[in-house]
Design an enzyme around this catalytic site. Sequence first.
Site, PDB file in Angstrom:
ATOM      1  N   GLU A  50       0.963  -1.020  -0.201  1.00 59.46           N
ATOM      2  CA  GLU A  50       0.066  -0.308  -0.292  1.00 59.46           C
ATOM      3  C   GLU A  50       1.482   1.023  -0.187  1.00 59.46           C
ATOM      4  O   GLU A  50       0.174   2.292  -0.708  1.00 59.46           O
ATOM      5  CB  GLU A  50      -0.876  -0.574   1.237  1.00 59.46           C
ATOM      6  N   ASN A  54       1.577   4.150  -3.271  1.00 63.95           N
ATOM      7  CA  ASN A  54       1.268   5.268  -2.923  1.00 63.95           C
ATOM      8  C   ASN A  54       2.287   6.587  -3.432  1.00 63.95           C
ATOM      9  O   ASN A  54       1.896   7.373  -3.870  1.00 63.95           O
ATOM     10  CB  ASN A  54       0.884   5.569  -1.463  1.00 63.95           C
ATOM     11  N   ARG A 108      -8.911   3.591  -8.031  1.00 66.03           N
ATOM     12  CA  ARG A 108      -8.593   3.708  -6.516  1.00 66.03           C
ATOM     13  C   ARG A 108      -9.708   3.633  -5.784  1.00 66.03           C
ATOM     14  O   ARG A 108     -10.718   4.757  -6.318  1.00 66.03           O
ATOM     15  CB  ARG A 108      -7.188   5.056  -5.952  1.00 66.03           C
TER      16      ARG A 108
END
Lengths: 151, 115
Positions: A50, A54, A108
């Site tokens: 994650e 990002n 997303r």
Amino acid sequence: MKNVYENEMKLEFLSKSNNESFARITIAAFVAQLDPTIEEISDIKTAVSEAVTNCIIHGYEEKEGTVKIECKLFANSIEIEISDNGKGIENVEKARQALYTSKPELERSGMGFTIMESFMDEVKIESVLGLGTKVTMKKMIKANVEQEIKI
Amino acid sequence: MQVKYIKEDKQLIFKIDEEIDHHSSEKIRKRADYEIQVHIPKKLIFDFEHVTFMDSSGIGMLIGRYKLLSMFGGKTSIVNVNAPIKKVLEMSGVLKLIPIEEIENIGGNNLEKCI
Ligand SMILES: Nc1ncnc2c1ncn2[C@@H]1O[C@H](COP(=O)(O)OP(=O)(O)OP(=O)(O)O)[C@@H](O)[C@H]1O
Ligand SMILES: [Mg+2]
């Protein structure tokens, strides 16, 4: 007695999406020294994925940059710092909220920080607009905690 | 990804055989959208038997396909989900839209051959 010791590693790689699996597998291999459970390993891999994703999607907006990871092992916990020198986050409180995403057009879901927070014990976000973002995550490795108590 | 379409049931099955992250989900999305628009199935099943990892990119990918098929009136579900992936799915609330189903011997025995 289990061989528990302190250790540290640093990793730097280009912000390319095929490095996402490289990053989470590398961290998982390093953390394996602490004998985590399969569930703990999988939580850590997901949280790393994650944070790295990002940096690539939001920090650098899929342009070239460098993603840095620093990982520290303690007797019964780990600390992972994942950072970019990208665009930064304007409002960290808002970014943390479940389902908030600034890029819905890229499909997303706004669940990244929520997943990091629930899979790790502590998540700290530091960000400066125009300079970059650093996410620091900590997790206890439970089996080792219990072992310490027994001894 | 292995794709199978069962004409009689208007059922489209995607058997994904890699980890689902930002990198792989772009590829899966392209192939999936193509197949959905070619077949316009009544039912779409994501078979996760060979998926060992999924992060939030997978949630976005699943919701996107669900939305596309919903426009044609089709339903989407997931089968063969392992425990860590179930945790991610549960957290996101996506199971309200795309439920996990228990289907045995999904798509018959010849799925392997239909690449
Ligand atoms: N490294 C970063 N640099 C700049 N902005 C970031 C960074 N990380 C997160 N953000 C901002 O925080 C928001 C929330 O991040 P989060 O990971 O929770 O959701 P998302 O990435 O948008 O969606 P998902 O993770 O579900 O695919 C992002 O939409 C983005 O605006
Ligand atoms: Mg994210």
